[in-house]
Design an enzyme around this catalytic site. Structure first.
Site, mmCIF file in Angstrom:
data_model
loop_
_atom_site.group_PDB
_atom_site.id
_atom_site.type_symbol
_atom_site.label_atom_id
_atom_site.label_comp_id
_atom_site.label_asym_id
_atom_site.label_seq_id
_atom_site.Cartn_x
_atom_site.Cartn_y
_atom_site.Cartn_z
ATOM 1 N N HIS A 96 1.003 -1.280 -0.141
ATOM 2 C CA HIS A 96 0.078 0.035 -0.182
ATOM 3 C C HIS A 96 0.730 1.249 -0.089
ATOM 4 O O HIS A 96 1.237 1.621 1.154
ATOM 5 C CB HIS A 96 -1.043 0.007 1.209
ATOM 6 N N HIS A 106 -0.578 -6.640 -5.299
ATOM 7 C CA HIS A 106 -0.560 -7.962 -4.545
ATOM 8 C C HIS A 106 -0.050 -9.031 -5.376
ATOM 9 O O HIS A 106 -0.207 -9.012 -6.640
ATOM 10 C CB HIS A 106 -2.151 -8.477 -4.426
ATOM 11 N N ASN A 108 0.891 -13.419 -5.046
ATOM 12 C CA ASN A 108 0.961 -14.761 -4.133
ATOM 13 C C ASN A 108 1.681 -15.944 -5.055
ATOM 14 O O ASN A 108 1.156 -15.920 -6.144
ATOM 15 C CB ASN A 108 -0.525 -14.900 -3.775
ATOM 16 N N VAL A 109 2.554 -16.593 -4.320
ATOM 17 C CA VAL A 109 2.545 -17.994 -5.067
ATOM 18 C C VAL A 109 2.721 -19.008 -3.905
ATOM 19 O O VAL A 109 3.141 -18.648 -2.937
ATOM 20 C CB VAL A 109 3.967 -18.006 -5.659
ATOM 21 N N HIS A 145 0.721 -5.550 -17.885
ATOM 22 C CA HIS A 145 0.201 -6.451 -18.398
ATOM 23 C C HIS A 145 1.330 -7.417 -19.613
ATOM 24 O O HIS A 145 1.480 -8.531 -19.887
ATOM 25 C CB HIS A 145 -1.134 -6.428 -19.403
ATOM 26 N N HIS A 175 -20.923 -7.718 -5.157
ATOM 27 C CA HIS A 175 -21.642 -6.800 -4.496
ATOM 28 C C HIS A 175 -21.558 -5.349 -4.917
ATOM 29 O O HIS A 175 -22.762 -4.478 -4.828
ATOM 30 C CB HIS A 175 -21.684 -6.851 -3.021
ATOM 31 N N GLY A 258 -7.354 -21.917 11.100
ATOM 32 C CA GLY A 258 -6.739 -21.541 12.266
ATOM 33 C C GLY A 258 -5.514 -20.792 12.084
ATOM 34 O O GLY A 258 -4.690 -20.823 12.879
ATOM 35 N N GLY A 259 -5.341 -19.915 11.048
ATOM 36 C CA GLY A 259 -4.024 -19.388 10.754
ATOM 37 C C GLY A 259 -3.812 -18.155 11.246
ATOM 38 O O GLY A 259 -4.773 -17.700 12.544
#
Length: 310
Positions: A96, A106, A108-109, A145, A175, A258-259
């Site tokens: 941020h 963001h 993630n792997v 891209h 939403h 439960g992380g």
């Protein structure tokens, strides 16, 4: 699976490299490291930079957790795996920036393995990266891209279009009937053609993230901005919060399994705001975001057409 150790080594190296490069470009703050253990099995290392010159908050999290039974969020799409023990490892990050002209990003792997005595382990990779601008710049969108396209290309012509569309579909606030940002790549359940090729692909994605993001940061970090831009940034950050808490499968999996809540919610912006029935002024840069950047577009096709015409 001896390959699991190689994946873990890559993920830890990726976390270290990304943190070093982000701290270098920020120049005003460094990452605080927080190692943690999970009572049910496994643990991780969260690294967070706060109050920097460029980044208001940047969190880069590594985790390797194990459990006796898959949580509902992980077995909904694979009911045949319900009840299996599991291990999951990955690097997840959210950045941020302070300047409204630098997009939030963001990446993630991850690797997921579901195990059952007497049967072969079921494994798959997932991940990707996406960009959430507050003020749109076509140059940045095309670069982002193009980077995604180029890292996918060695794995087949169909990979970028498929994972680009998956990203557009996934990072969508149903939403609000609105995209979270301009997308990038998203994939899950990757286990073909084999482990080595799938692992090579997540290495390409992980290593390619900063190639896509840092040039945008460099271009925008010194642009002057004021209260109007900051207010709009905080308003749009509210959409980020809504997506993560309502729709994001990773957040739901972390909480259901439960992380570690502090690490799971590390993705949240430090500040956000909501405004009732906010409408940007017609023709304004804020309105342009909704009009030209949030609707899904084929940025590369448009760019190539423009270049041919020029």
């Amino acid at each position: 699976m001896s390959d699991v150790n190689a994946v873990k080594h890559f993920l830890l190296s990726l976390q270290k490299d990304i943190c070093q490069q982000l701290a270098a470009i920020d120049g005003g703050a460094d990452f605080a490291e927080d190692e943690w253990q999970r009572a049910e099995g496994g643990g991780g290392c969260s690294r967070v930079l706060s109050g920097g010159r460029v980044f208001e908050r940047a969190g880069v999290n590594f985790s390797h957790v194990t459990g006796k039974s898959l949580p509902p969020s992980a077995s909904t799409h694979r009911p045949d795996l319900a009840g299996r023990s599991f291990q999951a490892m990955g690097v997840s990050l959210v950045i941020h920036p302070l300047s409204p002209y630098i997009p939030t990003s963001h990446a993630n792997v991850r690797l997921f393995i579901a195990e059952k005595p007497g049967e072969e382990p079921v494994w798959w990779f997932g991940g990707g990266f996406d960009l959430t601008p507050y003020y749109g710049f076509k140059e940045d969108a095309v670069h982002w891209h193009q980077t995604a396209h180029d890292l996918c290309q060695p794995f087949g012509d169909e990979v970028y279009p498929r994972y680009k569309k998956w990203c557009d579909d996934y990072f969508f606030l149903k939403h609000r009937n609105e995209a979270r940002g301009i997308g990038g790549l998203f994939f899950d359940d990757l286990n073909e053609p084999d482990f080595a090729t799938s692992f090579a692909f997540i290495r390409a994605v992980g290593n390619g993230f900063l190639d896509g993001y840092l040039p945008i940061v460099e271009r925008r970090k010194d642009l002057p901005w004021g209260e109007r831009e900051r207010e709009f940034q905080l308003y749009r950050r509210g959409r980020y919060v809504e997506f993560n808490l309502i729709w994001d499968r990773g957040t739901l999996f972390g909480l259901q399994s439960g992380g570690r809540t502090e690490s799971i919610l590390m993705s949240m912006p430090p500040l956000a705001r909501w405004e009732y029935q906010h409408q940007p002024e017609p023709g304004s840069p804020e309105a342009l975001l909704y009009q030209d950047f949030l609707p899904a577009r084929d940025w590369l096709a448009e760019s190539h057409t423009h270049n041919k015409e020029a």
